[in-house]
Design a protein around this motif. Structure first.
Motif, PDB file in Angstrom:
ATOM      1  N   ALA A   1      72.790  29.576  45.473  1.00 48.55           N
ATOM      2  CA  ALA A   1      72.473  30.859  45.079  1.00 48.55           C
ATOM      3  C   ALA A   1      73.989  31.415  44.663  1.00 48.55           C
ATOM      4  N   ALA A   2      74.892  31.431  45.421  1.00 50.17           N
ATOM      5  CA  ALA A   2      76.391  31.858  45.366  1.00 50.17           C
ATOM      6  C   ALA A   2      77.003  31.317  44.219  1.00 50.17           C
ATOM      7  N   ALA A   3      76.784  29.972  43.915  1.00 49.06           N
ATOM      8  CA  ALA A   3      77.457  29.208  42.931  1.00 49.06           C
ATOM      9  C   ALA A   3      77.003  29.845  41.490  1.00 49.06           C
ATOM     10  N   VAL A   4      75.759  29.674  41.473  1.00 44.56           N
ATOM     11  CA  VAL A   4      74.950  30.151  40.136  1.00 44.56           C
ATOM     12  C   VAL A   4      75.204  31.607  39.980  1.00 44.56           C
ATOM     13  N   ALA A   5      75.233  32.432  40.994  1.00 45.69           N
ATOM     14  CA  ALA A   5      75.425  33.933  40.786  1.00 45.69           C
ATOM     15  C   ALA A   5      76.757  33.967  40.087  1.00 45.69           C
ATOM     16  N   ASN A   6      77.978  33.367  40.609  1.00 39.84           N
ATOM     17  CA  ASN A   6      79.191  33.212  40.150  1.00 39.84           C
ATOM     18  C   ASN A   6      79.344  32.783  38.895  1.00 39.84           C
ATOM     19  N   ILE A   7      78.596  31.641  38.472  1.00 36.27           N
ATOM     20  CA  ILE A   7      78.663  31.282  36.932  1.00 36.27           C
ATOM     21  C   ILE A   7      77.936  32.226  36.129  1.00 36.27           C
ATOM     22  N   THR A   8      76.846  32.699  36.422  1.00 34.60           N
ATOM     23  CA  THR A   8      76.069  33.586  35.740  1.00 34.60           C
ATOM     24  C   THR A   8      76.786  34.909  35.174  1.00 34.60           C
ATOM     25  N   ALA A   9      77.728  35.353  36.336  1.00 40.06           N
ATOM     26  CA  ALA A   9      78.502  36.458  36.137  1.00 40.06           C
ATOM     27  C   ALA A   9      79.802  36.305  35.016  1.00 40.06           C
ATOM     28  N   ILE A  10      80.258  34.889  35.243  1.00 43.27           N
ATOM     29  CA  ILE A  10      81.433  34.949  34.418  1.00 43.27           C
ATOM     30  C   ILE A  10      81.120  34.540  33.130  1.00 43.27           C
ATOM     31  N   LYS A  11      79.872  34.208  32.476  1.00 41.36           N
ATOM     32  CA  LYS A  11      79.535  33.917  31.302  1.00 41.36           C
ATOM     33  C   LYS A  11      79.940  34.806  30.263  1.00 41.36           C
ATOM     34  N   PRO A  12      79.883  35.982  30.326  1.00 40.08           N
ATOM     35  CA  PRO A  12      80.528  37.017  29.376  1.00 40.08           C
ATOM     36  C   PRO A  12      81.984  36.729  28.824  1.00 40.08           C
ATOM     37  N   LYS A  13      82.609  36.605  30.177  1.00 39.34           N
ATOM     38  CA  LYS A  13      84.030  36.554  30.271  1.00 39.34           C
ATOM     39  C   LYS A  13      84.490  35.188  29.377  1.00 39.34           C
ATOM     40  N   LEU A  14      83.632  34.061  29.833  1.00 40.27           N
ATOM     41  CA  LEU A  14      84.045  33.021  29.137  1.00 40.27           C
ATOM     42  C   LEU A  14      83.654  32.981  27.685  1.00 40.27           C
ATOM     43  N   MET A  15      82.599  33.451  27.228  1.00 42.13           N
ATOM     44  CA  MET A  15      82.459  33.760  25.691  1.00 42.13           C
ATOM     45  C   MET A  15      83.735  34.741  25.182  1.00 42.13           C
ATOM     46  N   ASP A  16      83.943  35.691  25.738  1.00 48.30           N
ATOM     47  CA  ASP A  16      85.099  36.445  25.303  1.00 48.30           C
ATOM     48  C   ASP A  16      86.481  35.501  25.048  1.00 48.30           C
ATOM     49  N   LYS A  17      86.531  34.776  25.878  1.00 47.17           N
ATOM     50  CA  LYS A  17      87.914  33.617  25.800  1.00 47.17           C
ATOM     51  C   LYS A  17      87.530  32.962  24.487  1.00 47.17           C
ATOM     52  N   ILE A  18      86.256  32.358  24.354  1.00 46.74           N
ATOM     53  CA  ILE A  18      86.271  31.576  23.040  1.00 46.74           C
ATOM     54  C   ILE A  18      86.399  32.365  21.663  1.00 46.74           C
ATOM     55  N   GLU A  19      86.048  33.651  21.835  1.00 50.12           N
ATOM     56  CA  GLU A  19      86.275  34.485  20.769  1.00 50.12           C
ATOM     57  C   GLU A  19      87.837  34.588  20.449  1.00 50.12           C
ATOM     58  N   ILE A  20      88.697  34.927  21.611  1.00 48.85           N
ATOM     59  CA  ILE A  20      90.135  34.788  21.391  1.00 48.85           C
ATOM     60  C   ILE A  20      90.798  33.630  20.857  1.00 48.85           C
ATOM     61  N   LEU A  21      90.164  32.429  21.447  1.00 51.61           N
ATOM     62  CA  LEU A  21      90.637  31.070  20.810  1.00 51.61           C
ATOM     63  C   LEU A  21      90.307  30.817  19.508  1.00 51.61           C
ATOM     64  N   GLU A  22      89.056  31.416  19.157  1.00 54.02           N
ATOM     65  CA  GLU A  22      88.662  31.270  17.678  1.00 54.02           C
ATOM     66  C   GLU A  22      89.654  32.117  16.736  1.00 54.02           C
ATOM     67  N   SER A  23      90.344  33.174  17.207  1.00 52.50           N
ATOM     68  CA  SER A  23      91.024  34.259  16.393  1.00 52.50           C
ATOM     69  C   SER A  23      92.465  33.681  16.329  1.00 52.50           C
ATOM     70  N   ILE A  24      92.958  32.692  17.138  1.00 52.72           N
ATOM     71  CA  ILE A  24      94.252  32.276  16.931  1.00 52.72           C
ATOM     72  C   ILE A  24      94.743  31.180  16.235  1.00 52.72           C
TER      73      ILE A  24
END
Length: 269
Positions: free
Chosen positions: A139-162
């Motif tokens: 439960a803890a591991a799944v909760a942490n990945i669920t919580a980080i989803k938006p931040k990882l998608m933001d990282k992809i947007e930055i990588l796409e902009s460079i």
């Protein structure tokens, strides 16, 4: 990779090791065995569903059914409304102690069916203990990945902009060669930059990352063995461990490039 969750029957057909009901005979009596399918079912209760599975090949017949395996999950929201990229949950395990139970994060890019594994420097893998409160670990591991989803998608947007210059793309490719090839194996880094589809003929960091990843993982890169003088052609990486090592190394290099090109990227970590 399926656009829909794998059924119970598909999981059993593609990876029988998921259903093994006892550990390998060489495992210590202190080892607390957990069937992988039980953890899969617990993860599903948390809105993540299995979309692909793979098993390591075995050299010893007695290890068949106990070998390392990997299950990739996608969140219900991403299955319902698929985008170009999706964060995935990766479950690793084995029943012969060759790989401990762990949950990591990955990114799936639909245009090329590539699955990146996020470097530990970005997302720490969560170990599921064979002793202790298994449900709490999951439960803890799944909760942490669920919580980080938006931040990882933001990282992809930055990588796409460079945007990368030709020199920067070449430097990126050269720096990834040791991830796959030993020092005595010489390859042309330019081959790692060859796109395989129209959508990949772009110069942004995220696209270049995926082009290099595909060429490293899928193989067919020609080179020379400097010790023997013989030519060789790389094969597709089928080892789960090697696949993860290459992917995490690639992501780490891409992050370093992003931090150089866009210093604010480091602040998004």
């Amino acid at each position: 990779m399926s656009k829909f969750p794998l059924t119970h029957a598909e999981l059993m057909n593609q990876a029988p090791a998921l259903f093994t009901e006892q550990p390998h005979i060489d495992v210590s009596d202190k080892y607390h065995f957990i069937p992988t399918i039980e953890v899969i079912n617990e993860i599903k209760k948390n809105n993540w569903y299995p979309v692909s599975v793979s098993e390591a090949k075995v050299r010893q017949e007695d290890k068949e059914g106990y070998q390392q395996h990997l299950v990739r999950f996608r969140h219900f929201d991403d299955l319902l409304n698929p985008q170009e990229n999706a964060v995935e949950l990766l479950l690793f395990n084995s029943h012969d102690r060759s790989k401990s139970f762990s949950i990591s994060a990955g990114i799936f890019r639909f245009v090329c069916a590539n699955g990146l594994v996020i470097a530990d420097s970005v997302f720490e893998s969560y170990k599921i203990k064979h002793l202790g409160e298994r449900e709490n670990d999951v439960a803890a591991a799944v909760a942490n990945i669920t919580a980080i989803k938006p931040k990882l998608m933001d990282k992809i947007e930055i990588l796409e902009s460079i945007e990368l210059s030709q020199h920067e793309k070449e430097s990126f490719a050269r720096s990834t060669i040791p991830l796959r090839f030993e020092k005595h194996l010489q390859v042309d880094y330019q081959d790692l930059l060859v796109p395989h589809r129209e959508e990949d003929k772009r110069n942004d960091l995220y696209t270049v990352l995926n082009v290099i990843q595909e060429n490293l993982i899928r193989g067919n890169i020609s080179g020379t063995n400097k010790e023997t003088g013989r030519r060789f052609t790389s094969r597709e990486i089928t080892s789960i461990s090697k696949d993860v090592d290459v992917n995490q190394g690639l992501w780490d290099i891409a992050e370093r490039i992003a931090s150089i090109k866009e210093p604010s990227f480091a602040l998004a970590a």
